[in-house]
Design an enzyme around this catalytic site. Structure first.
Site, short mmCIF file in Angstrom:
data_model
loop_
_atom_site.label_atom_id
_atom_site.label_comp_id
_atom_site.label_asym_id
_atom_site.label_seq_id
_atom_site.Cartn_x
_atom_site.Cartn_y
_atom_site.Cartn_z
N CYS A 37 -3.79 27.12 -2.38
CA CYS A 37 -4.47 25.85 -2.63
C CYS A 37 -4.95 25.24 -1.30
CB CYS A 37 -3.58 24.89 -3.42
SG CYS A 37 -4.53 23.56 -4.21
N HIS A 87 -1.16 27.59 -7.84
CA HIS A 87 0.24 27.37 -7.49
C HIS A 87 1.15 28.13 -8.45
CE1 HIS A 87 -0.37 24.25 -4.50
NE2 HIS A 87 -1.17 23.59 -5.33
#
Length: 465
Positions: free
Chosen positions: A311, A411
Site C-alpha cells: 500500500c 493489505h
C-alpha cells in the site's frame, strides 16, 4: 447486559481482555472511539479499527461498522475522522470534540444496546478529558453501564492510579466502577492481598483476579506502542517503522514462518536482511521525508536488496506521487518517490475500502484495501488483477515487480497462497493459515487464559446488572 473494559492508562491490556470477554460472554465488541492507523474493511466497505474486527472474528461473528463507530487516524496536520465506516474529512482537535460530544454522541448512544463488551479508550479520569470522554465516562453517566478496570502492574503504581482515578471521577460515575483486574503480574498472588484489600475497602470495587505477565502478546498488536520483534527462524525480515506506519499487524502472518521479524528505525539494521518491508503509511510524504533524513534511501536502492512494499510502502517505490487535494500530506503537493517502479500515484478524494481478491501468476492474492492512491502505469507490468471488491466483480490492475523488488496495494496478502508462493523465491516460507483462522485460534487461547485466572462468575454477574 453489557460491560465496559476500562483502565487508568493506555497499553494496559484492555483489547486483550475484551477479546476474551466477548467470547466468554457471547457478546459483541464495541469501541466507540479508537485512534489507530490499523484499520480494515467490513463486508460492506466500511472502515473500522482492525482490533474491533479482530475481536469480532475471534468470537466467530462478522465485523460490522457499529463495532467502531468513530475511528481517528492521525496524519500530522490534523486527524482523519471516520464515522460509521465513512470519512468525514480532516479535522483539528476542537472541531472533532465539538462534533463528537454533540452530534456524533447522539447517534452513537443509540448503539448502546444489550450484549456488548465496550472497550474504553486510553485511560479514563484525565481531568482535561472527563467531559469529552464518550468511550466510557459518558456511557457510565448516561447509560449506567458498569465498568471494570484493567490495571497494568508491570509499570508500577497500579493501585495508586486506580484509587486516584476513582477519586477524580464524579460520584455518579464512581458507582459504576464495579471491579478491577491486575494485569502483567510477576510473582505469587498472595503478595497482592494487602493492596487488594486496601483498594476494595477504599473504593468498593471487587478484585476480579490477576493475569500473569506474558513476554509476548498473545494477540496481534493494536498500535505502535505494542509492536514487538517475533519469530525464531533463520531468515531475517525487517519492517521499517517510519512515522504514520499503518496496518503493520498484517505482518504477523510471519509469526508462523522460517523468519525472525524486526521493526527497525536505523538503516544499518537492514544491511543483512533477507527481506525489507515498507509497510503502509497514512502520510506517505512524511514517511518519505523520514526515510531520506535517516539515510535509508541509499540502502533501499541497492540492486541486490529484496524489498516488499505494501500500500503506502508500494506507493513510495513509484516515481511520482500526486496529491492535488492534500489527502495524504494535509496540503496539495506533488513529489518524487524512490523511483524504483516506473509508475505514478494519484490521490483521489474517493477512498477504496474493501475486502479484495485478485489473481496473479503466483495464484490467488486476497486481503483488504484501505487507500485513495490510484496507480498510473508507465512502463511497468502489474503484479496482479484485483477481480473482487466486497463481493462485486471488478478489474483493477495493481502491484508491480522488478527483479527482487515487489509492491502491491492489498493489505493482509501475506496470509494468501499467492504471496506465500511469491515469497518462497526470497526463501521466506509462511505456514500461517488464513487471517481469520489465525485470529480465531488466538482468541480461543485468550479465552482459555482468562478463564484460568479471572473470577469469571463475578464478571458475568457484573455484566448482567
Amino acid at each position: 447486559m453489557s460491560i465496559i473494559v476500562a483502565s487508568t492508562m493506555s497499553d494496559s491490556g484492555k483489547s486483550f481482555v475484551t477479546t476474551g470477554l466477548v467470547r466468554i460472554l457471547n457478546a459483541k465488541p464495541l469501541k466507540i472511539q479508537n485512534m489507530s492507523l490499523n484499520s480494515i474493511s467490513t463486508w460492506d466497505g466500511g472502515e473500522i479499527a482492525f482490533i474491533q474486527a479482530y475481536q469480532a472474528w475471534g468470537a466467530g461473528i462478522r465485523p460490522e461498522r457499529y463495532m467502531n463507530p468513530i475511528l481517528l487516524k492521525p496524519m500530522g496536520r490534523g486527524v482523519e475522522v471516520i464515522f460509521m465506516g465513512n470519512s468525514l474529512g480532516i479535522m483539528n482537535g476542537n472541531e472533532y470534540y465539538n462534533l463528537a460530544t454533540n452530534a456524533l454522541w447522539q447517534k452513537v448512544s443509540q448503539l448502546l444496546t444489550n450484549n456488548i463488551v465496550i472497550e474504553a479508550a486510553g485511560g479514563i479520569g484525565e481531568p482535561n478529558f472527563i467531559d469529552k470522554d464518550i468511550t466510557a465516562i459518558k456511557v457510565m453517566k448516561e447509560k449506567g453501564i458498569p465498568a471494570i478496570l484493567v490495571l497494568d502492574i508491570d509499570k508500577g503504581g497500579a493501585f495508586a492510579s486506580a484509587y486516584g482515578t476513582y477519586m477524580m471521577l464524579p460520584q455518579s460515575v464512581r458507582e459504576n466502577l464495579k471491579g478491577f483486574i491486575i494485569n502483567k503480574f510477576r510473582g505469587d498472588e498472595k503478595f497482592l492481598y494487602d493492596a487488594i484489600k486496601w483498594l476494595e475497602e477504599k473504593t468498593g470495587m471487587r478484585y476480579l483476579g490477576y493475569l500473569p505477565f506474558l513476554s509476548e502478546a498473545p494477540i496481534m498488536p493494536e498500535d505502535s506502542m505494542n509492536i514487538y520483534n517475533f519469530g525464531e527462524g533463520d531468515a531475517e525480515v525487517v519492517i521499517i517503522a517510519y512515522p504514520y506506519m499503518s496496518n503493520f499487524n498484517e505482518f504477523y502472518a510471519l509469526a508462523k514462518s522460517n523468519a525472525h521479524v524486526s521493526f527497525v528505525r536505523k538503516p544499518k539494521e537492514i544491511a543483512k536482511a533477507d527481506l525489507v518491508i515498507l509497510p503502509g503509511s497514512r502520510n506517505t510524504l512524511e514517511s518519505l521525508k523520514w526515510l531520506v533524513e535517516n539515510g535509508f534511501v541509499e540502502y533501499l536502492r541497492q540492486k541486490t536488496r529484496n524489498i516488499l512494499g505494501i500500500c503506502g510502502g508500494f506507493q513510495l517505490l513509484g516515481k511520482k506521487l500526486v496529491d492535488p487535494y492534500g489527502i495524504e500530506a494535509g496540503y496539495p503537493i506533488e513529489y518524487e518517490g524512490l523511483g524504483v517502479f516506473d509508475l505514478h500515484i494519484h490521490y483521489n478524494m474517493a477512498k477504496v475500502i474493501s475486502m479484495s481478491s485478485g489473481v496473479s501468476e503466483y495464484g490467488e492474492i486476497n486481503g483488504y484495501e484501505i487507500r485513495r492512491g490510484v496507480v498510473k502505469y508507465l512502463n511497468e507490468k502489474p503484479l496482479l488483477e484485483i477481480t473482487l471488491r466486497n463481493g462485486e466483480k471488478v478489474s483493477v490492475e495493481d502491484g508491480a515487480r522488478k527483479g527482487r523488488i515487489v509492491g502491491l496495494s492489498v493489505h493482509g496478502s501475506l496470509f494468501s497462497d499467492g504471496m506465500k508462493k511469491l515469497l518462497k523465491e526470497f526463501n521466506i516460507d509462511i505456514y500461517s493459515q488464513s487471517m481469520v483462522d489465525e485470529i480465531q485460534q488466538q482468541a480461543i487461547r485468550v479465552e482459555q487464559f482468562l478463564r484460568k485466572y479471572l473470577h469469571i462468575d463475578e464478571i458475568v454477574e457484573i455484566y448482567k446488572q
